[in-house]
Design a protein around this motif. Sequence first.
Motif, mmCIF file in Angstrom:
data_model
loop_
_atom_site.group_PDB
_atom_site.id
_atom_site.type_symbol
_atom_site.label_atom_id
_atom_site.label_comp_id
_atom_site.label_asym_id
_atom_site.label_seq_id
_atom_site.Cartn_x
_atom_site.Cartn_y
_atom_site.Cartn_z
ATOM 1 N N ILE A 129 0.845 -1.205 0.000
ATOM 2 C CA ILE A 129 0.000 0.000 0.000
ATOM 3 C C ILE A 129 0.879 1.252 0.000
ATOM 4 O O ILE A 129 0.685 2.181 -0.780
ATOM 5 N N ARG A 130 1.902 1.247 0.869
ATOM 6 C CA ARG A 130 2.794 2.413 0.921
ATOM 7 C C ARG A 130 3.519 2.597 -0.409
ATOM 8 O O ARG A 130 3.697 3.711 -0.887
ATOM 9 N N GLY A 131 3.918 1.458 -0.996
ATOM 10 C CA GLY A 131 4.649 1.524 -2.264
ATOM 11 C C GLY A 131 3.834 2.232 -3.339
ATOM 12 O O GLY A 131 4.383 2.939 -4.193
ATOM 13 N N VAL A 132 2.524 2.055 -3.306
ATOM 14 C CA VAL A 132 1.679 2.707 -4.316
ATOM 15 C C VAL A 132 1.440 4.177 -3.966
ATOM 16 O O VAL A 132 1.486 5.054 -4.829
ATOM 17 N N LEU A 133 1.190 4.464 -2.667
ATOM 18 C CA LEU A 133 0.790 5.841 -2.312
ATOM 19 C C LEU A 133 1.958 6.828 -2.163
ATOM 20 O O LEU A 133 1.857 7.974 -2.599
ATOM 21 N N VAL A 134 3.061 6.351 -1.547
ATOM 22 C CA VAL A 134 4.135 7.293 -1.195
ATOM 23 C C VAL A 134 4.619 8.157 -2.386
ATOM 24 O O VAL A 134 4.778 9.374 -2.243
ATOM 25 N N PRO A 135 4.828 7.567 -3.582
ATOM 26 C CA PRO A 135 5.350 8.404 -4.669
ATOM 27 C C PRO A 135 4.442 9.589 -5.030
ATOM 28 O O PRO A 135 4.896 10.558 -5.627
ATOM 29 N N ALA A 155 -22.906 4.366 5.809
ATOM 30 C CA ALA A 155 -22.221 5.484 5.148
ATOM 31 C C ALA A 155 -20.899 5.023 4.533
ATOM 32 O O ALA A 155 -20.500 5.505 3.464
ATOM 33 N N LEU A 156 -20.245 4.056 5.196
ATOM 34 C CA LEU A 156 -18.990 3.536 4.640
ATOM 35 C C LEU A 156 -19.241 2.852 3.297
ATOM 36 O O LEU A 156 -18.499 3.053 2.333
ATOM 37 N N ASP A 157 -20.329 2.043 3.256
ATOM 38 C CA ASP A 157 -20.681 1.383 1.986
ATOM 39 C C ASP A 157 -20.907 2.423 0.899
ATOM 40 O O ASP A 157 -20.471 2.271 -0.243
ATOM 41 N N GLU A 158 -21.604 3.507 1.308
ATOM 42 C CA GLU A 158 -21.912 4.552 0.328
ATOM 43 C C GLU A 158 -20.626 5.241 -0.150
ATOM 44 O O GLU A 158 -20.462 5.526 -1.338
ATOM 45 N N LEU A 159 -19.702 5.453 0.808
ATOM 46 C CA LEU A 159 -18.435 6.099 0.453
ATOM 47 C C LEU A 159 -17.646 5.235 -0.540
ATOM 48 O O LEU A 159 -17.136 5.722 -1.555
ATOM 49 N N TYR A 160 -17.573 3.918 -0.238
ATOM 50 C CA TYR A 160 -16.831 3.028 -1.142
ATOM 51 C C TYR A 160 -17.485 2.981 -2.523
ATOM 52 O O TYR A 160 -16.803 2.966 -3.549
ATOM 53 N N ALA A 161 -18.839 2.965 -2.539
ATOM 54 C CA ALA A 161 -19.544 2.932 -3.821
ATOM 55 C C ALA A 161 -19.228 4.208 -4.611
ATOM 56 O O ALA A 161 -18.978 4.175 -5.825
ATOM 57 N N TYR A 162 -19.207 5.336 -3.904
ATOM 58 C CA TYR A 162 -18.902 6.628 -4.538
ATOM 59 C C TYR A 162 -17.493 6.598 -5.149
ATOM 60 O O TYR A 162 -17.270 7.011 -6.289
ATOM 61 N N LEU A 163 -16.537 6.050 -4.366
ATOM 62 C CA LEU A 163 -15.150 6.052 -4.841
ATOM 63 C C LEU A 163 -14.942 5.050 -5.979
ATOM 64 O O LEU A 163 -14.137 5.277 -6.884
ATOM 65 N N ARG A 164 -15.696 3.929 -5.946
ATOM 66 C CA ARG A 164 -15.590 2.977 -7.074
ATOM 67 C C ARG A 164 -16.114 3.619 -8.351
ATOM 68 O O ARG A 164 -15.540 3.489 -9.426
ATOM 69 N N GLU A 165 -17.207 4.358 -8.201
ATOM 70 C CA GLU A 165 -17.793 5.043 -9.363
ATOM 71 C C GLU A 165 -16.820 6.123 -9.871
ATOM 72 O O GLU A 165 -16.640 6.300 -11.078
ATOM 73 N N LEU A 166 -16.162 6.802 -8.924
ATOM 74 C CA LEU A 166 -15.175 7.818 -9.310
ATOM 75 C C LEU A 166 -14.059 7.156 -10.129
ATOM 76 O O LEU A 166 -13.650 7.645 -11.186
ATOM 77 N N ALA A 167 -13.583 5.986 -9.632
ATOM 78 C CA ALA A 167 -12.508 5.270 -10.340
ATOM 79 C C ALA A 167 -12.972 4.889 -11.739
ATOM 80 O O ALA A 167 -12.228 5.024 -12.722
ATOM 81 N N ASP A 217 -11.146 -1.580 -9.469
ATOM 82 C CA ASP A 217 -11.721 -0.336 -8.920
ATOM 83 C C ASP A 217 -11.880 -0.413 -7.404
ATOM 84 O O ASP A 217 -11.814 0.608 -6.708
ATOM 85 N N ALA A 218 -12.122 -1.631 -6.882
ATOM 86 C CA ALA A 218 -12.295 -1.765 -5.425
ATOM 87 C C ALA A 218 -10.978 -1.433 -4.709
ATOM 88 O O ALA A 218 -10.972 -0.802 -3.653
ATOM 89 N N ASP A 219 -9.842 -1.854 -5.291
ATOM 90 C CA ASP A 219 -8.538 -1.519 -4.689
ATOM 91 C C ASP A 219 -8.285 -0.012 -4.750
ATOM 92 O O ASP A 219 -7.792 0.594 -3.799
ATOM 93 N N VAL A 220 -8.638 0.588 -5.903
ATOM 94 C CA VAL A 220 -8.443 2.044 -6.029
ATOM 95 C C VAL A 220 -9.289 2.753 -4.977
ATOM 96 O O VAL A 220 -8.812 3.647 -4.258
ATOM 97 N N SER A 221 -10.547 2.312 -4.824
ATOM 98 C CA SER A 221 -11.412 3.004 -3.867
ATOM 99 C C SER A 221 -10.898 2.793 -2.438
ATOM 100 O O SER A 221 -10.983 3.694 -1.609
ATOM 101 N N GLY A 222 -10.326 1.616 -2.138
ATOM 102 C CA GLY A 222 -9.764 1.379 -0.806
ATOM 103 C C GLY A 222 -8.618 2.339 -0.511
ATOM 104 O O GLY A 222 -8.537 2.923 0.575
ATOM 105 N N LEU A 223 -7.737 2.545 -1.484
ATOM 106 C CA LEU A 223 -6.603 3.455 -1.275
ATOM 107 C C LEU A 223 -7.072 4.901 -1.139
ATOM 108 O O LEU A 223 -6.563 5.665 -0.320
ATOM 109 N N LEU A 224 -8.071 5.264 -1.950
ATOM 110 C CA LEU A 224 -8.575 6.644 -1.869
ATOM 111 C C LEU A 224 -9.265 6.875 -0.524
ATOM 112 O O LEU A 224 -9.146 7.951 0.069
ATOM 113 N N ALA A 225 -9.966 5.833 -0.033
ATOM 114 C CA ALA A 225 -10.623 5.972 1.275
ATOM 115 C C ALA A 225 -9.569 6.103 2.374
ATOM 116 O O ALA A 225 -9.693 6.940 3.274
#
Length: 317
Positions: free
Chosen positions: A21-27, A105-117, A139-147
Amino acid sequence: MFDLAVSDAEPAAARERHGDIRGVLVPHFTGRKMQRLADRVAAMVDEQIDVVLAAGPQADLHNDFSLPLSFRILCDLVGVPDPDGFLALLLSAGEVDAEHTAAAALDELYAYLRELARRKRSTPGDDLASTLCEVIRDDADVSGLLALASFSFLVTPSNLSAGLALLAGHPGQRDRVRADPRLLDTAVEEVLRVGRVAETCVPRYAAEDIAVADVVIRAGDLVLCDHYSTGFDDLVFTDPECFDVGRRPNPHPAFSYGMSHCIGAPLARVELRAAYAALLKRMPDLRLTVPFTEIPMLGTELGDQVGGSIARLPMTW
Ligand code: HEM
């Protein structure tokens, strides 16, 4: 590529996943990249001050300045098109007193971020969501990192407000920074050291026996690390109770350490610095309208919030 859903992984697997996770976000959060954002952040700070000044001469600078500013910066970075909607979602997902509401609300947030991805894959922009989509297929991994990045970001408005309260509550220190803006960098570090904004006892398990003074922590023991208390260690800090905007050196642990070191620290520093620089220039006589010890805080009465503590910051200028 990595499984964000694993929550009861063995320590070695959990460490490996954490490293991924750090390897993807830190840069995306390097000091150099965040410095390049400094002009954009400064412009957003000025716009938010315009709004506050237009409604003045008194305001709740937490809800009218620190929160909206921080969320604009977060949304700009992530590539969220509607900051207000995202803020509402994130705040309800971060409510710690209302378990059921928070789960929905967490489910809604993840759904929002998956749609964003999904949308960023078809129409990429110059933002974190688009860049993560380039390297991560799911997209689920992208939304997890964004969350993760968004929730971690939630402490920034409280830190920003804590610094405003500290500067206003110590007019001598506030005037030192105003008279000599070269002190801004050390003032930001001192705010980070002194501005306790939330409970920060994070659980860790000792990987091996560790001796600290005359105590031995055994491998496997649970250790609760409080980043803020360690900022008051009088073996490390001279006169630790004193708020000193020129303190140097200031090896505070507000951003944690090693493999847990805050990924967003360079961004937080850019935001705090820009905000204090502009506020002290444009509202030189910024002061609290309630005593320092009576600043309304979140807690059982007012409800609690991930990363939050200040409820309102009544100020005038
Ligand atoms: C003044 C503001 C901030 C403070 C005081 C702060 C503090 C911290 C601390 C203490 C940790 C470590 C928690 C632990 O030990 O488990 C952490 C982790 C983290 N922070 Fe921040 N943070 C701030 C702002 C930000 C911002 C703006 C971002 C950007 C999105 C961010 C992203 C992260 C991330 C992604 C982690 C997880 C790192 C990991 O688990 O490896 N933080 N932060």
